[in-house]
Design a protein around this motif. Structure first.
Motif, mmCIF file in Angstrom:
data_model
loop_
_atom_site.group_PDB
_atom_site.id
_atom_site.type_symbol
_atom_site.label_atom_id
_atom_site.label_comp_id
_atom_site.label_asym_id
_atom_site.label_seq_id
_atom_site.Cartn_x
_atom_site.Cartn_y
_atom_site.Cartn_z
ATOM 1 N N VAL A 324 8.732 -5.213 -1.098
ATOM 2 C CA VAL A 324 9.420 -5.579 -2.343
ATOM 3 C C VAL A 324 8.527 -6.503 -3.175
ATOM 4 N N ASN A 325 7.959 -7.525 -2.537
ATOM 5 C CA ASN A 325 7.073 -8.436 -3.260
ATOM 6 C C ASN A 325 5.839 -7.712 -3.784
ATOM 7 N N ASP A 326 5.277 -6.805 -2.961
ATOM 8 C CA ASP A 326 4.040 -6.125 -3.347
ATOM 9 C C ASP A 326 4.250 -5.146 -4.486
ATOM 10 N N THR A 327 5.402 -4.492 -4.509
ATOM 11 C CA THR A 327 5.614 -3.440 -5.508
ATOM 12 C C THR A 327 6.383 -3.909 -6.737
ATOM 13 N N LEU A 328 7.372 -4.799 -6.538
ATOM 14 C CA LEU A 328 8.233 -5.210 -7.653
ATOM 15 C C LEU A 328 8.018 -6.656 -8.075
ATOM 16 N N GLY A 329 7.229 -7.416 -7.319
ATOM 17 C CA GLY A 329 6.959 -8.804 -7.688
ATOM 18 C C GLY A 329 7.853 -9.790 -6.959
ATOM 19 N N PHE A 390 21.642 -2.602 -3.322
ATOM 20 C CA PHE A 390 21.526 -3.787 -4.172
ATOM 21 C C PHE A 390 20.550 -3.463 -5.300
ATOM 22 N N VAL A 391 20.980 -3.644 -6.530
ATOM 23 C CA VAL A 391 20.156 -3.324 -7.688
ATOM 24 C C VAL A 391 19.808 -4.609 -8.420
ATOM 25 N N SER A 392 18.517 -4.809 -8.662
ATOM 26 C CA SER A 392 18.040 -5.973 -9.416
ATOM 27 C C SER A 392 17.108 -5.478 -10.505
ATOM 28 N N SER A 396 16.399 -0.482 -7.259
ATOM 29 C CA SER A 396 17.212 -0.484 -6.050
ATOM 30 C C SER A 396 16.415 -1.112 -4.921
ATOM 31 N N LEU A 397 16.958 -2.177 -4.325
ATOM 32 C CA LEU A 397 16.255 -2.909 -3.280
ATOM 33 C C LEU A 397 16.980 -2.737 -1.951
ATOM 34 N N SER A 398 16.196 -2.713 -0.873
ATOM 35 C CA SER A 398 16.762 -2.578 0.468
ATOM 36 C C SER A 398 16.941 -3.944 1.096
ATOM 37 N N CYS A 399 18.185 -4.204 1.561
ATOM 38 C CA CYS A 399 18.483 -5.463 2.245
ATOM 39 C C CYS A 399 18.481 -5.307 3.764
ATOM 40 N N ARG A 400 18.118 -4.158 4.259
ATOM 41 C CA ARG A 400 18.269 -3.891 5.686
ATOM 42 C C ARG A 400 17.460 -4.880 6.520
ATOM 43 N N GLY A 401 17.986 -5.140 7.710
ATOM 44 C CA GLY A 401 17.317 -6.111 8.566
ATOM 45 C C GLY A 401 17.494 -5.785 10.031
#
Length: 723
Positions: A324-329, A390-392, A396-401
Motif C-alpha cells: 500500500v505504501n509503495d503503490t499508493l503512498g 475499505f476505500v480511501s 480499494s485497500l486491503s485490511c487483511r491480517g
C-alpha cells in the motif's frame, strides 16, 4: 512557581559568596567566589539565563556543574541597592536543561525587586534606628519607608496574580480569616469581601470539602502540616483544580494559627495530562502504545492471579501493508492504519484494549475472559471485520491480517512470555498462508528454537563454503539432446551428508540469509559455467532459482549481469526461475522492473511450479516469461489421473498459444515422457534422464549422452555410473 529544586540569595564580597537565604543547596553557608555563578550575574544589569551550563564555556568546568548539585539550568538576577552597587544575586537553578518564558522572566524581575525592596527597607530601618538614637528622626525617611512598603505589597500582589497563587491565614481562637488578593483572584471574588471559613468551604464540592476538613482537623490536633490537591468551583462556575498547603504556628503546645498557600494548578495539570497522553499513545491512531499496553497487561495478569479467569493476547499483523505504501503512498497507508485501529476497537468490548505496537503491528488485550476459547472467537471476528472492503480516495485497500493468539495462564503468566509466544503463533499464521488466526501451541516453541539453531548453523555453513549447486539436465523431448541444466542448491553437511532444500527450507523465511544464499549460488554457478566452457563443453544454459527477498532492493539485475560479465558469459547462458509467490509478494513493481531489465539484456525468465498458484494467467500477461515449468505434482499421475492429464495438456496448449516454451518437471517413467512428447511439451527433466549431479560430473554426462536413446524413452547412462 518555576518547578525548580533549588534557589538562593547570595551576597558577594572579595573572596566569598555567602547565602542570605538558601533552599535546596544542602546546609552550605556559601561558596568561593571563583566557583560562584553570582560573580558573573553581578557583572550585568540584566537577568542572566543559562539554559544548559554544561554547554556554556564559562561554566562547563565549574565544580557545581561537574559535581553536586549538577547545575544545568540557571537564572540569576543581580541585586543592586543603587545603580553601580551590586551586592549579590537571586539564583534559581536545577539539574535539567530548559528554557525560560517571558512570563517567568517577569516573575523573576518582580521577585528580585521584592528582595531589593527588603534590603532597602532593612537599610532604611537601620538608618531610622540610628537617627532615633541620635534624635534626628526624619519625616521624609518615614514616608520613604511607607512608599517602599507599598511598592513591596504591590509587587507581591502582581507576583500572586501571575503565579495564580495566594496566601491565607486563620486564627484558631477567633476563627478570623485573612486572604491576600491572590486568594480573591482564585475564588473569582472582588477584594473586600469578608473571608469566612464558610465562604472558603462553599467553593469546594462536597467530597472535596469533607476531605479537606478531615485533613485540617487532624492538623489542628497534631500540629502536622499538609498539602493536598482538590477540585474547586470559582464564583463564575468554572471547574478548576487547586493545591492547598497548610502550616501551623504553635504556642504552649497548642496550635494558635494556621496559614498557607492556595494555588490554581488547572493549566499545569492539563499540560501534564497532555504530556502523559502523548507519551502513552500512538500519534497516528491515538491508540495506546507498547508501554501503556504493557502496563494494562500487568494489571490484567495480577487480577487474574487473584480472582481467576483468563487473559487473551492477540498479535495482529497486516498482510502486504508495504504494498500500500509503495503503490499508493504513505497517506493511504496512514488511512489504512487508522481504519484498522477503528475496526479492531469495534470488534472488542469496552473493557478490552487495542494498541498499536508500531508499523503495521497491533495488539489486542482481552482482559476479562471466562473461557480460554474466547480468544479464537474474537480473533475470527477480527479477521471478518478486516476482510470488509475499505476505500480511501477512490482506491480499494486491503485490511487483511494474520493473528497470533496466546492465553494466560495457559501460555504464560508474565507479559514477556505471552508476547513472545504470541509472536511465535503469528509467525506460524504467516507461514500458513496469511489471513488466518493461530493459537499458540507449546510445540511451536521447539520449532522456533530449531529454526533459530538452523539459521545459526546455516550462517556457519555459508562461512565454511558448505553450500554448492548440483545440476539436473533438461532434455528436448523431440531430439533427446541436453539443452541446459537447472542449478539445485545442496548442503554438504559435515555430519549428515548431502542435504536437499527440503532439509533447510525454513532458512528462506529469513530475508537476509535468503539473499546471501542466492548470491552464493549465483557466484558458484557462473564459476562452474565458465569452467565447462573452458573445457569445450556445450552445456546450453543453466537456470537458477531466485527468491522474493532477492528482488527487494531492486539490485538483482545489476548483480546478475555483473556476475555473468566477470565470468565471461553471455546473457543467453543464464535463465532466472521464479515461483508465483514472487509475483504475489511485496514490491510487485520492483519485481516487474527487475525481470524486464534482465529479459531485455538477454536473460531468459522461467515461471516455476506453474499451475499451483492463484493468478498464473494474469502473471503471464504482466511479466516477461519465456518458459513455464509444469509442476511435478501434475506429471506424477499423468498416466492415471484424467484431471492431471487435462491440466498438463491445457498448460502445453497455453504455452503454444502464447509462444512460451514448456518444461515438465519430475519425469520418472518412459510412459510419462511419451505422453508429454505426444502432446507437444518442449522439454523435460527428472530421474528418468538423470538425477542432479555435482559440477565435476557434468562434462562426463555431456560427453557420454546418447540423444537418440533419450529421445526414444530415457537415459543412456546408468545412474550408478554417475553417482
Amino acid at each position: 512557581m518555576f518547578g525548580l529544586p533549588s534557589a538562593c540569595i547570595g551576597l558577594i564580597d572579595r573572596d566569598r559568596q555567602c547565602f542570605k537565604a538558601n533552599s535546596g543547596f544542602g546546609d552550605a553557608e556559601g561558596t568561593s567566589r571563583a566557583h560562584s555563578f553570582s560573580a558573573w550575574t553581578i557583572m550585568t544589569s540584566d537577568i542572566l539565563v543559562i539554559p544548559d551550563a554544561s554547554r556554556d564555556p564559562r561554566f562547563q568546568d565549574n565544580i557545581y556543574v561537574t559535581g553536586e548539585p549538577h547545575i544545568r539550568f540557571y537564572v540569576g538576577a543581580p541585586i543592586a541597592l543603587r545603580p553601580g552597587l551590586p551586592i549579590g544575586s537571586l539564583c534559581l537553578f536545577g539539574p535539567e536543561p530548559r528554557e525560560i518564558s517571558p512570563a517567568e522572566l517577569e516573575i523573576v524581575a518582580h521577585l528580585t525587586q521584592v528582595i531589593v525592596d527588603q534590603f532597602r527597607l532593612h537599610e532604611a530601618t537601620r538608618r531610622t534606628t540610628r537617627e532615633l538614637e541620635h534624635r534626628r528622626t526624619s519625616q521624609s525617611l518615614l514616608e520613604m519607608q511607607s512608599r517602599e512598603l507599598w511598592r513591596r505589597q504591590t509587587l507581591l500582589a502582581q507576583t500572586e496574580r501571575l503565579a495564580k497563587v495566594g496566601g491565607w491565614e486563620f486564627e484558631v481562637a477567633t476563627a478570623r480569616m485573612i486572604w491576600s488578593d491572590g486568594i480573591y483572584g482564585i475564588y473569582g471574588l472582588l477584594p473586600g469581601v469578608e473571608p469566612t471559613p464558610e465562604l472558603a468551604m462553599s467553593h469546594l464540592p462536597v467530597e472535596a470539602r469533607q476531605h479537606f476538613l478531615r485533613k485540617f482537623e487532624h492538623a489542628l490536633r497534631s500540629g502536622d502540616p499538609f498539602e493536598i490537591e482538590l477540585p474547586f468551583v470559582n464564583a463564575q462556575g468554572h471547574h478548576r483544580l487547586v493545591r492547598q498547603s497548610c502550616e501551623l504556628e504553635i504556642e504552649g503546645g497548642k496550635v494558635v494559627r494556621a496559614f498557607g498557600i492556595l494555588q490554581d494548578i488547572t493549566e499545569q495539570k492539563q499540560s501534564e495530562q497532555r504530556m502523559w497522553h502523548m507519551a502513552n499513545h500512538d500519534a497516528l491512531t491515538n491508540l495506546p502504545n507498547r508501554g501503556l499496553m504493557r502496563d494494562k497487561l500487568d494489571v490484567a495478569l495480577r487480577r487474574t492471579r487473584r480472582s481467576g479467569g483468563y487473559v487473551g493476547l492477540l498479535l495482529v499483523d497486516l498482510d502486504h501493508f508495504k504494498d500500500v505504501n509503495d503503490t499508493l503512498g504513505h497517506d493511504a497507508g496512514d488511512a489504512l492504519l487508522i481504519e484498522v485501529g477503528r475496526r479492531l476497537s469495534a470488534s472488542v468490548s469496552e473493557v478490552d484494549t487495542v494498541a498499536r505496537l508500531g508499523g503495521d503491528e497491533f495488539i489486542v488485550l482481552l482482559s476479562r475472559m471466562e473461557n480460554p476459547g474466547d480468544g479464537m472467537v474474537v480473533a475470527q471476528r477480527i479477521l471478518a471485520a478486516l476482510s470488509l472492503p475499505f476505500v480511501s480516495r477512490r482506491s480499494s485497500l486491503s485490511c487483511r491480517g494474520s493473528i497470533g493468539v496466546t492465553i494466560a495462564p495457559d501460555h504464560g503468566t508474565d507479559p514477556s512470555t505471552l508476547l513472545k509466544n504470541a509472536d511465535i503463533a503469528l509467525y506460524r499464521a504467516k507461514s500458513a498462508g496469511r489471513g488466518v488466526a493461530i493459537e499458540y501451541d507449546p510445540r511451536m516453541q521447539q520449532a522456533t528454537e530449531n529454526r533459530v539453531q538452523l539459521v545459526a548453523r546455516v550462517r556457519l555453513a555459508l562461512k565454511n563454503g558448505e553450500f554448492l549447486p548440483y545440476y539436473q539436465p533438461k532434455i528436448s523431448l523431440s531430439t533427446g539432446a541436453i539443452i541446459g541444466f537447472e542449478a539445485l542448491l545442496r548442503w554438504r553437511h559435515p555430519r549428515k551428508g548431502l542435504l536437499g532444500p527440503q532439509e533447510f527450507s525454513a532458512i528462506f523465511d529469513d530475508p537476509h540469509l535468503s539473499v546471501e544464499i542466492g548470491e552464493r549460488l549465483l557466484q558458484l554457478t557462473t564459476r562452474d559455467m565458465a569452467n565447462w566452457g573452458a573445457m569445450g563443453c556445450d552445456y546450453g544454459h543453466v537456470a537458477i532459482n531466485v527468491s522474493s527477498p532477492e528482488f527487494a532492493q531492486g539490485e538483482l539485475p545489476e548483480r546478475v549481469l555483473t556476475a555473468l560479465d566477470l565470468a565471461g558469459l553471455g546473457t543467453d547462458r543464464l535463465t532466472i526461475e521464479v515461483t508465483e509467490t514472487v509475483f504475489l509478494g511485496r514490491g510487485t513493481e520492483t519485481v516487474r522492473q527487475s525481470l524486464q531489465l534482465l529479459n531485455q539484456a538477454g536473460v531468459r525468465i522461467a515461471l516455476d511450479d506453474f499451475g499451483t498458484g492463484f493468478a498464473s494467467l494474469s502473471h503471464l500477461k504482466q511479466f516477461p516469461v519465456d518458459r513455464i515449468k509444469i509442476d511435478r505434482s501434475f506429471v506424477h499421475d499423468i498416466e492415471h489421473d484424467i484431471d492431471d492429464a487435462a491440466i498438463v495438456r491445457a498448460v502445453i496448449n497455453l504455452g503454444h498459444s502464447l509462444g512460451i516454451e514448456t518444461v515438465a518437471e519430475g519425469v520418472e517413467t518412459s510412459s510419462q515422457a511419451s505422453y508429454l512428447r505426444a502432446n507437444g511439451c518442449d522439454y523435460a527433466q527428472g530421474y528418468l534422464y538423470s538425477k542432479a549431479l555435482p559440477a565435476s560430473r557434468v562434462p562426463t554426462l555431456l560427453k557420454g549422452w546418447n540423444a537418440e536413446a533419450a529421445a526414444y524413452c530415457g537415459t543412456t547412462i546408468p545412474l550408478d555410473a554417475l553417482s
